[in-house]
Design a protein around this motif. Structure first.
Motif, mmCIF file in Angstrom:
data_model
loop_
_atom_site.group_PDB
_atom_site.id
_atom_site.type_symbol
_atom_site.label_atom_id
_atom_site.label_comp_id
_atom_site.label_asym_id
_atom_site.label_seq_id
_atom_site.Cartn_x
_atom_site.Cartn_y
_atom_site.Cartn_z
ATOM 1 N N THR A 102 0.826 -1.209 0.000
ATOM 2 C CA THR A 102 0.000 0.000 0.000
ATOM 3 C C THR A 102 0.858 1.255 0.000
ATOM 4 O OG1 THR A 102 -1.742 -1.156 1.222
ATOM 5 C CG2 THR A 102 -1.825 1.239 1.234
ATOM 6 N N ALA A 103 1.916 1.267 0.792
ATOM 7 C CA ALA A 103 2.793 2.435 0.871
ATOM 8 C C ALA A 103 3.474 2.703 -0.464
ATOM 9 C CB ALA A 103 3.835 2.228 1.971
ATOM 10 N N ALA A 104 3.923 1.648 -1.135
ATOM 11 C CA ALA A 104 4.587 1.817 -2.422
ATOM 12 C C ALA A 104 3.607 2.319 -3.485
ATOM 13 C CB ALA A 104 5.221 0.503 -2.871
ATOM 14 N N VAL A 105 2.395 1.763 -3.494
ATOM 15 C CA VAL A 105 1.380 2.201 -4.456
ATOM 16 C C VAL A 105 1.060 3.678 -4.247
ATOM 17 C CG1 VAL A 105 -1.037 1.959 -5.144
ATOM 18 C CG2 VAL A 105 0.367 -0.081 -4.786
ATOM 19 N N LEU A 176 -0.140 -3.046 -13.132
ATOM 20 C CA LEU A 176 -1.491 -2.749 -12.635
ATOM 21 C C LEU A 176 -1.568 -1.313 -12.123
ATOM 22 C CD1 LEU A 176 -4.346 -3.558 -11.448
ATOM 23 C CD2 LEU A 176 -3.101 -4.284 -9.399
ATOM 24 N N VAL A 177 -0.608 -0.918 -11.314
ATOM 25 C CA VAL A 177 -0.626 0.419 -10.717
ATOM 26 C C VAL A 177 -0.447 1.489 -11.800
ATOM 27 C CG1 VAL A 177 0.557 1.965 -9.113
ATOM 28 C CG2 VAL A 177 0.207 -0.439 -8.508
ATOM 29 N N ARG A 178 0.437 1.245 -12.742
ATOM 30 C CA ARG A 178 0.685 2.237 -13.794
ATOM 31 C C ARG A 178 -0.560 2.438 -14.656
ATOM 32 N NH1 ARG A 178 6.201 2.279 -17.439
ATOM 33 N NH2 ARG A 178 5.467 3.565 -19.159
ATOM 34 N N ALA A 179 -1.244 1.340 -15.021
ATOM 35 C CA ALA A 179 -2.457 1.452 -15.832
ATOM 36 C C ALA A 179 -3.557 2.174 -15.062
ATOM 37 C CB ALA A 179 -2.925 0.062 -16.270
ATOM 38 N N ALA A 180 -3.696 1.852 -13.772
ATOM 39 C CA ALA A 180 -4.719 2.505 -12.961
ATOM 40 C C ALA A 180 -4.412 3.985 -12.776
ATOM 41 C CB ALA A 180 -4.828 1.812 -11.597
ATOM 42 N N ARG A 193 -6.353 9.925 -3.531
ATOM 43 C CA ARG A 193 -5.209 9.057 -3.779
ATOM 44 C C ARG A 193 -5.171 7.864 -2.825
ATOM 45 N NH1 ARG A 193 -0.935 12.462 -2.586
ATOM 46 N NH2 ARG A 193 -0.525 11.488 -0.578
ATOM 47 N N ALA A 194 -5.408 8.114 -1.544
ATOM 48 C CA ALA A 194 -5.345 7.039 -0.566
ATOM 49 C C ALA A 194 -6.409 5.981 -0.836
ATOM 50 C CB ALA A 194 -5.505 7.602 0.851
ATOM 51 N N GLU A 195 -7.572 6.431 -1.306
ATOM 52 C CA GLU A 195 -8.644 5.480 -1.599
ATOM 53 C C GLU A 195 -8.274 4.610 -2.798
ATOM 54 O OE1 GLU A 195 -13.373 5.559 -2.914
ATOM 55 O OE2 GLU A 195 -12.494 7.306 -1.910
ATOM 56 N N LEU A 196 -7.708 5.222 -3.825
ATOM 57 C CA LEU A 196 -7.283 4.443 -4.983
ATOM 58 C C LEU A 196 -6.197 3.448 -4.588
ATOM 59 C CD1 LEU A 196 -7.256 3.783 -7.984
ATOM 60 C CD2 LEU A 196 -5.688 5.717 -8.332
ATOM 61 N N ALA A 197 -5.240 3.877 -3.774
ATOM 62 C CA ALA A 197 -4.188 2.974 -3.319
ATOM 63 C C ALA A 197 -4.778 1.792 -2.560
ATOM 64 C CB ALA A 197 -3.190 3.728 -2.437
ATOM 65 N N ALA A 198 -5.788 2.058 -1.739
ATOM 66 C CA ALA A 198 -6.436 0.977 -0.991
ATOM 67 C C ALA A 198 -7.145 0.008 -1.937
ATOM 68 C CB ALA A 198 -7.424 1.559 0.016
ATOM 69 N N HIS A 199 -7.829 0.546 -2.963
ATOM 70 C CA HIS A 199 -8.522 -0.305 -3.927
ATOM 71 C C HIS A 199 -7.541 -1.203 -4.684
ATOM 72 C CE1 HIS A 199 -12.363 1.352 -3.128
ATOM 73 N NE2 HIS A 199 -12.232 2.471 -3.815
ATOM 74 N N LEU A 200 -6.426 -0.618 -5.115
ATOM 75 C CA LEU A 200 -5.446 -1.392 -5.871
ATOM 76 C C LEU A 200 -4.802 -2.467 -5.004
ATOM 77 C CD1 LEU A 200 -3.731 1.458 -7.933
ATOM 78 C CD2 LEU A 200 -5.366 -0.241 -8.745
ATOM 79 N N LEU A 203 -7.306 -5.299 -4.618
ATOM 80 C CA LEU A 203 -7.370 -6.146 -5.810
ATOM 81 C C LEU A 203 -6.164 -7.065 -5.884
ATOM 82 C CD1 LEU A 203 -8.541 -6.985 -8.548
ATOM 83 C CD2 LEU A 203 -7.361 -5.014 -9.560
ATOM 84 N N ALA A 204 -4.972 -6.499 -5.682
ATOM 85 C CA ALA A 204 -3.765 -7.314 -5.747
ATOM 86 C C ALA A 204 -3.744 -8.351 -4.636
ATOM 87 C CB ALA A 204 -2.527 -6.414 -5.657
ATOM 88 N N TRP A 205 -4.133 -7.919 -3.448
ATOM 89 C CA TRP A 205 -4.026 -8.814 -2.299
ATOM 90 C C TRP A 205 -5.067 -9.929 -2.315
ATOM 91 C CZ3 TRP A 205 0.468 -8.348 -0.459
ATOM 92 C CH2 TRP A 205 0.829 -9.078 0.671
ATOM 93 N N ALA A 206 -6.175 -9.709 -2.993
ATOM 94 C CA ALA A 206 -7.175 -10.778 -3.097
ATOM 95 C C ALA A 206 -6.575 -12.007 -3.762
ATOM 96 C CB ALA A 206 -8.386 -10.283 -3.894
ATOM 97 N N GLY A 207 -5.664 -11.772 -4.711
ATOM 98 C CA GLY A 207 -4.999 -12.893 -5.354
ATOM 99 C C GLY A 207 -3.756 -13.345 -4.616
#
Length: 226
Positions: A102-105, A176-180, A193-200, A203-207
């Protein structure tokens, strides 16, 4: 005579060194002017506008840069030098792999949000003078992907899993992050920004969560797999 011959050589070396430093400093000033011109005119800035921001002519700019591609690469290198340490710092904060992700995103999105036109310039507006042999932004993506892969490799190993997928997963996460981020800017940042980072991250962590954690899976999930 040898001493006499050596003195002029040393003198020439010092003069050459001074000129090298002058040329490096002038290139940095022209990169600064390019950044200012991008801020004033946007990602599609032209060489005339860059020269005007530098208070000089295009002829002088081209005296220090072979062509627009050479200047583009120098701007990308400046951006990479600024962004990469921020991403590394975010990834090295410690804590759980999810928190580090999350911090990196968010660090990447903060770069996009701080200067969207500069982001568009370095990521999307490759000049057409000639092919770019070594695009620092592509290299930056590779470096960040490598760091993400290292993070995942460590988490997989700790979980007793095969670390082989860490490479494609790490680089896939950066894609994924670059496209988003591209969508987010085009849509004029419809969410914080923080909300988008949480969403991404979600999504990544679900997998990823099923393979990088040692926590037992719920019985219902195990039953569904069967």
């Amino acid at each position: 005579m040898r001493d006499g011959a050596a003195a002029p050589a040393r003198s020439r070396d010092r003069r050459d060194s001074r000129w090298d430093e002058h040329r490096r400093a002038r290139r940095e000033q022209l990169v600064d002017a390019t950044l200012a011109a991008i801020g004033r005119h946007g990602a599609g800035v032209g060489m005339d506008e860059i020269a005007a921001a530098a208070g000089t002519s295009k002829t002088v700019v081209y005296r220090h840069f072979t062509d627009r591609t050479d200047l583009y690469v120098a701007v990308c290198a400046r951006v990479a030098d600024q962004l990469l340490p921020r991403l590394r710092a975010a990834m090295e904060l410690g804590g759980t792999p999810r928190a580090m992700t999350t911090a990196a995103v968010e660090a990447y999105l903060a770069f996009c949000e701080a200067d969207p036109e500069l982001y568009r310039f370095v990521v999307h507006l490759h000049p057409t003078d000639r092919p770019v042999d070594a695009d620092p932004i592509d290299s930056l993506s590779d470096l960040v992907g490598d760091q993400a892969a290292a993070l995942l490799r460590s988490a997989l190993t700790q979980a007793g899993r095969d670390p082989a997928p860490a490479g494609p997963w790490g680089h896939g996460l950066i894609g994924l992050v670059r496209a988003a981020a591209d969508w987010w800017l085009r849509a004029e940042r419809p969410m914080p920004r923080a909300e988008l980072a949480a969403h991404l991250t979600e999504l990544a962590w679900a997998g990823l969560s099923g393979v990088v954690t040692t926590e037992p899976r719920p019985a219902t999930e195990a039953t569904e797999d069967l």
